[in-house]
Enzyme design. Structure first.
Site, PDB file in Angstrom:
ATOM      1  N   GLU A   9      45.093  52.970  25.740  1.00  0.00           N
ATOM      2  CA  GLU A   9      46.550  52.776  25.682  1.00  0.00           C
ATOM      3  C   GLU A   9      47.221  53.531  24.534  1.00  0.00           C
ATOM      4  O   GLU A   9      48.004  52.971  23.775  1.00  0.00           O
ATOM      5  CB  GLU A   9      46.872  51.277  25.616  1.00  0.00           C
ATOM      6  CG  GLU A   9      46.303  50.531  26.812  1.00  0.00           C
ATOM      7  CD  GLU A   9      46.496  49.011  26.758  1.00  0.00           C
ATOM      8  OE1 GLU A   9      47.185  48.522  25.851  1.00  0.00           O
ATOM      9  OE2 GLU A   9      45.946  48.328  27.647  1.00  0.00           O
TER      10      GLU A   9
ATOM     11  N   ASN B 261      41.484  55.377  28.675  1.00  0.00           N
ATOM     12  CA  ASN B 261      41.913  54.281  29.562  1.00  0.00           C
ATOM     13  C   ASN B 261      43.369  53.893  29.276  1.00  0.00           C
ATOM     14  O   ASN B 261      43.756  53.768  28.114  1.00  0.00           O
ATOM     15  CB  ASN B 261      40.985  53.075  29.279  1.00  0.00           C
ATOM     16  CG  ASN B 261      41.105  51.955  30.283  1.00  0.00           C
ATOM     17  OD1 ASN B 261      41.021  52.195  31.488  1.00  0.00           O
ATOM     18  ND2 ASN B 261      41.292  50.728  29.805  1.00  0.00           N
TER      19      ASN B 261
ATOM     20  N   HIS C 197      46.959  47.269  36.612  1.00  0.00           N
ATOM     21  CA  HIS C 197      47.547  45.924  36.571  1.00  0.00           C
ATOM     22  C   HIS C 197      48.829  46.003  37.398  1.00  0.00           C
ATOM     23  O   HIS C 197      49.842  46.557  36.958  1.00  0.00           O
ATOM     24  CB  HIS C 197      47.861  45.520  35.134  1.00  0.00           C
ATOM     25  CG  HIS C 197      46.634  45.320  34.298  1.00  0.00           C
ATOM     26  ND1 HIS C 197      45.704  44.333  34.586  1.00  0.00           N
ATOM     27  CD2 HIS C 197      46.161  45.960  33.208  1.00  0.00           C
ATOM     28  CE1 HIS C 197      44.719  44.387  33.692  1.00  0.00           C
ATOM     29  NE2 HIS C 197      44.974  45.377  32.852  1.00  0.00           N
TER      30      HIS C 197
ATOM     31  N   GLU D  78      40.835  47.941  35.515  1.00  0.00           N
ATOM     32  CA  GLU D  78      41.252  46.565  35.195  1.00  0.00           C
ATOM     33  C   GLU D  78      42.079  45.995  36.339  1.00  0.00           C
ATOM     34  O   GLU D  78      43.062  45.280  36.123  1.00  0.00           O
ATOM     35  CB  GLU D  78      42.060  46.534  33.885  1.00  0.00           C
ATOM     36  CG  GLU D  78      41.311  47.125  32.703  1.00  0.00           C
ATOM     37  CD  GLU D  78      42.053  47.034  31.368  1.00  0.00           C
ATOM     38  OE1 GLU D  78      43.062  46.305  31.270  1.00  0.00           O
ATOM     39  OE2 GLU D  78      41.610  47.706  30.416  1.00  0.00           O
TER      40      GLU D  78
ATOM     41  N   ASP E 279      44.061  44.169  38.924  1.00  0.00           N
ATOM     42  CA  ASP E 279      44.508  42.851  39.368  1.00  0.00           C
ATOM     43  C   ASP E 279      45.903  43.025  39.940  1.00  0.00           C
ATOM     44  O   ASP E 279      46.656  43.910  39.523  1.00  0.00           O
ATOM     45  CB  ASP E 279      44.421  41.771  38.275  1.00  0.00           C
ATOM     46  CG  ASP E 279      45.155  42.088  36.982  1.00  0.00           C
ATOM     47  OD1 ASP E 279      45.931  43.071  36.935  1.00  0.00           O
ATOM     48  OD2 ASP E 279      44.965  41.341  36.007  1.00  0.00           O
TER      49      ASP E 279
HETATM   50  O1  G2I Z   1      46.325  42.587  28.490  1.00  0.00           O
HETATM   51  C1  G2I Z   1      45.540  42.847  29.616  1.00  0.00           C
HETATM   52  C2  G2I Z   1      44.562  43.985  29.357  1.00  0.00           C
HETATM   53  C3  G2I Z   1      45.316  45.291  29.168  1.00  0.00           C
HETATM   54  N1  G2I Z   1      44.416  46.395  28.966  1.00  0.00           N
HETATM   55  C4  G2I Z   1      43.417  46.227  27.920  1.00  0.00           C
HETATM   56  C5  G2I Z   1      42.686  44.903  28.054  1.00  0.00           C
HETATM   57  O2  G2I Z   1      41.798  44.719  26.979  1.00  0.00           O
HETATM   58  C6  G2I Z   1      43.643  43.748  28.159  1.00  0.00           C
HETATM   59  O3  G2I Z   1      42.849  42.549  28.273  1.00  0.00           O
HETATM   60  C7  G2I Z   1      43.406  41.378  27.747  1.00  0.00           C
HETATM   61  C8  G2I Z   1      42.424  40.246  27.957  1.00  0.00           C
HETATM   62  O4  G2I Z   1      42.258  40.044  29.335  1.00  0.00           O
HETATM   63  C9  G2I Z   1      42.977  38.963  27.329  1.00  0.00           C
HETATM   64  O5  G2I Z   1      41.983  37.943  27.368  1.00  0.00           O
HETATM   65  O6  G2I Z   1      43.663  41.558  26.388  1.00  0.00           O
HETATM   66  C10 G2I Z   1      44.330  40.426  25.844  1.00  0.00           C
HETATM   67  C11 G2I Z   1      44.766  40.714  24.430  1.00  0.00           C
HETATM   68  O7  G2I Z   1      45.581  41.833  24.379  1.00  0.00           O
HETATM   69  C12 G2I Z   1      43.397  39.213  25.899  1.00  0.00           C
HETATM   70  O8  G2I Z   1      44.076  38.079  25.455  1.00  0.00           O
HETATM   71  C13 G2I Z   1      43.559  37.497  24.299  1.00  0.00           C
HETATM   72  C14 G2I Z   1      44.574  36.505  23.790  1.00  0.00           C
HETATM   73  O9  G2I Z   1      45.764  37.202  23.482  1.00  0.00           O
HETATM   74  C15 G2I Z   1      44.053  35.830  22.559  1.00  0.00           C
HETATM   75  O10 G2I Z   1      44.949  34.839  22.154  1.00  0.00           O
HETATM   76  C16 G2I Z   1      42.687  35.244  22.807  1.00  0.00           C
HETATM   77  O11 G2I Z   1      42.129  34.733  21.619  1.00  0.00           O
HETATM   78  O12 G2I Z   1      42.325  36.851  24.550  1.00  0.00           O
HETATM   79  C17 G2I Z   1      41.758  36.318  23.387  1.00  0.00           C
HETATM   80  C18 G2I Z   1      40.362  35.807  23.693  1.00  0.00           C
HETATM   81  O13 G2I Z   1      40.424  34.817  24.696  1.00  0.00           O
END
Ligand code: G2I
Length: 332
Positions: free
Chosen positions: A156, A199, A235, A263, A265
């Protein structure tokens, strides 16, 4: 006479079975990974270490997927929360599970402005940040050397909208344009067998942002910067699948890189969601270098956008219409 009739009757079901399976040669696949394998692709999911204790989660993951992307466990805040202190417990959990199941692992992600510890963001000097970035890559990619099929090296790095500009991250501000290629060079050194990917999201169709990424990849290929693949996060929602997704994947593939849906969805439900998934899978299958498809989670209930029910399995791990649609495109 009686004996030969018996033989004929015994042979009939065998012949009938042959007739049913003969035209397409092989039987239709009944899992995503088998369907994808038959098409020369892998089908992955984002995996969360803290769900690996839930048996229905693990059963579904193991049955359907042959690639795993740690959803959060390899990010900078997880692997180097304090300067020079590396922690790999949860990343190891996902990698060990995946490898124990014969799944490929997609490393995610070495350099990203989000989930970045404060100590990194607070570094004021470009030369210091560059050496910190190289050290991070050398440690994390080095630890999993030989075990990672693909690394999302930089995630990103481009701005949204029509500017085509780089995102104004701490890396961009302090190090300047060169940080992305420096990250790829460091990753190649740390793990020469991993394929190295850039990515991003909102790059699935042709637009100013994807064209900016395209120009960077073209430049990297021309100058010999080590890049092997580009990830398109995808996404999406039912109304937002770009009509030119196949053309966009193809133009990147034409630069000499593999292209991956990383990714996927799609917010929605029912037939419209199933149709949107089918469009994305068809676009990938139409591009020979589109050889990996990953959905961003196993079940709707743990999705980062759970309220939009964007995945292939519902909260009870039932197959959704979107699942059947993806499987039937893979089988087509
Ligand atoms: O935001 C969706 C995705 C966009 N592209 C990069 C990916 O790495 C990203 O993944 C998401 C995860 O699916 C989430 O699970 O990235 C988020 C953070 O930017 C993740 O969320 C985080 C929460 O914000 C936190 O509060 C939490 O502690 O997940 C953490 C672990 O559960």
């Amino acid at each position: 006479m009686r004996k030969s009739l018996g033989v004929v009757l015994a042979v009939v079901p065998v012949l009938a079975a042959l007739v049913v399976t003969a035209p397409g040669a092989s039987a239709a696949a009944t899992t995503l990974k088998a369907g994808a394998s038959a098409k020369g692709r892998v089908f992955g999911a984002a995996v969360a270490a803290n769900r690996l204790g839930e048996s229905a989660y693990v059963t579904t993951l193991n049955r359907e997927f042959n690639q795993a992307t740690p959803e959060n466990e390899m990010k900078w805040d997880a692997t180097e929360p304090n300067r020079g202190q590396f922690t790999y417990g949860n990343a190891d959990r996902v990698v060990n599970h995946a490898r124990g199941q014969g799944m490929a692992v997609r490393g995610h992600t070495l350099v990203w402005h989000s989930q970045l510890p404060g100590w990194v963001s607070n570094i004021g000097s470009g030369s210091e940040l560059l050496s910190v970035m190289r050290n991070h890559i050398s440690n994390v990619a080095g630890r999993y050397r030989g075990q990672i099929a693909y690394w999302d090296v930089v995630n990103e790095a481009f701005a949204d909208g029509t500017s085509g500009a780089r995102r104004s991250t701490v890396f961009q501000q302090r190090i300047g344009n060169g940080y992305i290629e420096e990250a790829f060079r460091a990753a190649r050194t740390a793990d020469p067998s991993a394929k190295l990917c850039y990515n991003d999201y909102n790059t699935d169709g042709q637009n100013a942002k994807s064209t900016a990424v395209y120009n960077m990849v073209r430049d990297f290929k021309a100058r010999g910067v080590p890049i092997d693949c580009v990830g398109f996060q995808a996404h999406l929602s039912t109304g937002s699948v770009p009509g030119d997704i196949q053309a966009n994947l193809q133009r990147f593939a034409n630069l000499g890189v593999d292209v991956h849906i990383t990714e996927l969805d799609i917010g929605g439900s029912g037939t419209s969601q199933a149709d949107a998934y089918a469009r994305v899978i068809r676009a990938c299958l139409a591009v020979s270098r589109c050889n990996a498809i990953t959905v961003w989670g196993v079940t709707d209930k743990y999705s980062w956008r759970a309220s939009q029910t964007p995945l292939l399995f519902d909260g009870n791990y039932n197959k959704k219409p979107a699942y059947n649609s993806v499987l039937s495109v893979l089988n087509s």
